[in-house]
Design a protein around this motif. Structure first.
Motif, PDB file in Angstrom:
ATOM      1  N   VAL A  47       0.859  -1.182   0.000  1.00  0.00           N
ATOM      2  CA  VAL A  47       0.000   0.000   0.000  1.00  0.00           C
ATOM      3  C   VAL A  47       0.895   1.233   0.000  1.00  0.00           C
ATOM      4  O   VAL A  47       1.873   1.299   0.751  1.00  0.00           O
ATOM      5  CB  VAL A  47      -0.931   0.015   1.235  1.00  0.00           C
ATOM      6  N   ILE A  48       0.557   2.207  -0.822  1.00  0.00           N
ATOM      7  CA  ILE A  48       1.339   3.442  -0.944  1.00  0.00           C
ATOM      8  C   ILE A  48       0.489   4.605  -0.453  1.00  0.00           C
ATOM      9  O   ILE A  48      -0.627   4.819  -0.942  1.00  0.00           O
ATOM     10  CB  ILE A  48       1.747   3.675  -2.414  1.00  0.00           C
ATOM     11  N   LEU A  49       1.006   5.350   0.507  1.00  0.00           N
ATOM     12  CA  LEU A  49       0.282   6.482   1.093  1.00  0.00           C
ATOM     13  C   LEU A  49       0.834   7.796   0.568  1.00  0.00           C
ATOM     14  O   LEU A  49       2.043   8.020   0.578  1.00  0.00           O
ATOM     15  CB  LEU A  49       0.396   6.442   2.617  1.00  0.00           C
ATOM     16  N   HIS A  50      -0.057   8.651   0.136  1.00  0.00           N
ATOM     17  CA  HIS A  50       0.330   9.908  -0.502  1.00  0.00           C
ATOM     18  C   HIS A  50       0.811  10.971   0.487  1.00  0.00           C
ATOM     19  O   HIS A  50       0.545  10.900   1.685  1.00  0.00           O
ATOM     20  CB  HIS A  50      -0.825  10.459  -1.341  1.00  0.00           C
ATOM     21  N   ALA A  51       1.495  11.970  -0.064  1.00  0.00           N
ATOM     22  CA  ALA A  51       1.951  13.124   0.712  1.00  0.00           C
ATOM     23  C   ALA A  51       0.767  14.059   0.982  1.00  0.00           C
ATOM     24  O   ALA A  51      -0.364  13.777   0.580  1.00  0.00           O
ATOM     25  CB  ALA A  51       3.064  13.845  -0.039  1.00  0.00           C
ATOM     26  N   TRP A  52       1.032  15.193   1.620  1.00  0.00           N
ATOM     27  CA  TRP A  52      -0.060  16.024   2.134  1.00  0.00           C
ATOM     28  C   TRP A  52      -0.922  16.682   1.066  1.00  0.00           C
ATOM     29  O   TRP A  52      -2.053  17.076   1.342  1.00  0.00           O
ATOM     30  CB  TRP A  52       0.479  17.056   3.123  1.00  0.00           C
ATOM     31  N   MET A  53      -0.455  16.784  -0.181  1.00  0.00           N
ATOM     32  CA  MET A  53      -1.253  17.391  -1.240  1.00  0.00           C
ATOM     33  C   MET A  53      -2.196  16.399  -1.918  1.00  0.00           C
ATOM     34  O   MET A  53      -2.893  16.743  -2.858  1.00  0.00           O
ATOM     35  CB  MET A  53      -0.336  18.023  -2.291  1.00  0.00           C
ATOM     36  N   GLY A  54      -2.243  15.162  -1.435  1.00  0.00           N
ATOM     37  CA  GLY A  54      -3.118  14.158  -2.027  1.00  0.00           C
ATOM     38  C   GLY A  54      -2.394  13.333  -3.073  1.00  0.00           C
ATOM     39  O   GLY A  54      -1.198  13.498  -3.309  1.00  0.00           O
ATOM     40  N   ILE A  55      -3.121  12.435  -3.710  1.00  0.00           N
ATOM     41  CA  ILE A  55      -2.518  11.536  -4.697  1.00  0.00           C
ATOM     42  C   ILE A  55      -1.944  12.343  -5.863  1.00  0.00           C
ATOM     43  O   ILE A  55      -2.608  13.208  -6.421  1.00  0.00           O
ATOM     44  CB  ILE A  55      -3.556  10.528  -5.218  1.00  0.00           C
ATOM     45  N   SER A  56      -0.699  12.024  -6.209  1.00  0.00           N
ATOM     46  CA  SER A  56      -0.016  12.703  -7.313  1.00  0.00           C
ATOM     47  C   SER A  56       0.646  11.664  -8.206  1.00  0.00           C
ATOM     48  O   SER A  56       0.605  10.454  -7.942  1.00  0.00           O
ATOM     49  CB  SER A  56       1.043  13.668  -6.767  1.00  0.00           C
ATOM     50  N   ASP A  57       1.294  12.148  -9.255  1.00  0.00           N
ATOM     51  CA  ASP A  57       2.008  11.245 -10.155  1.00  0.00           C
ATOM     52  C   ASP A  57       3.109  10.483  -9.420  1.00  0.00           C
ATOM     53  O   ASP A  57       3.445   9.358  -9.799  1.00  0.00           O
ATOM     54  CB  ASP A  57       2.615  12.026 -11.320  1.00  0.00           C
TER      55      ASP A  57
END
Length: 255
Positions: A52-62
């Motif tokens: 599972v990959i968790l995104h940074a604070w700006m949300g899902i990105s490339d």
């Protein structure tokens, strides 16, 4: 170029494309709609392990999507979790700070969103007994929270994530193996927080590792973060490559 050589090249590129292809996945948390992204390997590893990959604070990105594609090439089922939910992607850093702050404070909600992503990964074909969680920045904090929350994962990896927690929270036993990948000059995760994390890992009897990268600040894996360390967040090619290799070694041990 002969027909046989051309066919080989076409097959090679077709295989790479298939490994890297992402599929949007709709799921939900009660009434909140979520949309993650699944990368399914064409040749899963022997244990059908999943990440599972968790995104940074700006949300899902490339950045997270590309990570899923790269992990699929390595044979892992990979799922980019949607922590914020549809309609909640921050428009600026102020909104991102509020959203990330909410989940850092309400850690049980954060852990629940991670668990829902794990469920999707297993549903896609990953072995429920062979799961890891990784994350970047805010997502790195989430990876540590997966371990703190006792979620059924074999290991977690935090890339330049926040390592601290509320001092009023008692340290509980941590079964998952922990790998924290940290920039030595990260102003957002100061030495005091790192020391508290080390104390927590010892108190929790965890199997843990902390890799510290020279001349690296926050967001050192994000190529779009620029190269100016004085801003507190910047890309560092050496730290990026070294941390990725450290994760691969960690996964080889786990799986």
């Amino acid at each position: 170029m002969g027909i046989k050589q051309l066919s080989t090249i076409v097959l090679l590129f077709s295989t790479i494309y298939m490994q890297a292809q992402l599929q949007a996945v709709a799921y939900s948390d009660a009434n909140q709609k979520l949309e993650g992204f699944l990368a399914t390997p064409t040749k899963p590893n022997a244990k059908k392990a999943g990440v599972v990959i968790l995104h940074a604070w700006m949300g899902i990105s490339d950045h997270e999507k590309e990570t899923a594609e790269e992990l699929a090439k390595l044979g892992y089922y990979s799922f980019v979790a949607d922590v914020y939910g549809q309609g909640n992607k921050p428009a600026n850093t102020e909104e991102a700070g509020k959203l990330a702050g909410f989940y850092k404070g309400d850690f049980t909600s954060y852990q629940n969103r991670i668990q829902l992503a794990i469920d999707q990964l297993v549903k896609a074909g990953a072995n429920a007994d062979e799961i890891a969680v990784i994350g970047y920045c805010f997502g790195g904090t989430g990876a540590i929270e997966a371990a703190r929350g006792g979620l059924k994962v074999k290991g977690v990896v935090s890339f330049h994530g926040g390592l601290g927690k509320d001092g009023n929270r008692l340290a509980k036993p941590i079964a998952a193996k922990v790998l924290a990948l940290h920039g030595a000059d990260d102003p957002y995760v100061p030495a005091k927080e790192v020391a508290a994390f080390e104390d927590e890992m010892r108190s929790s009897k965890a199997d843990w590792q902390l890799n510290v990268y020279a001349n690296a600040v926050h967001a050192f894996t994000h190529k779009d973060a620029g190269s100016d360390n004085s801003k507190g967040a910047a890309y560092n090619e050496k730290a990026d490559k070294r941390s990725w290799e450290a994760m691969k070694i960690f996964f080889n041990e786990l799986f």
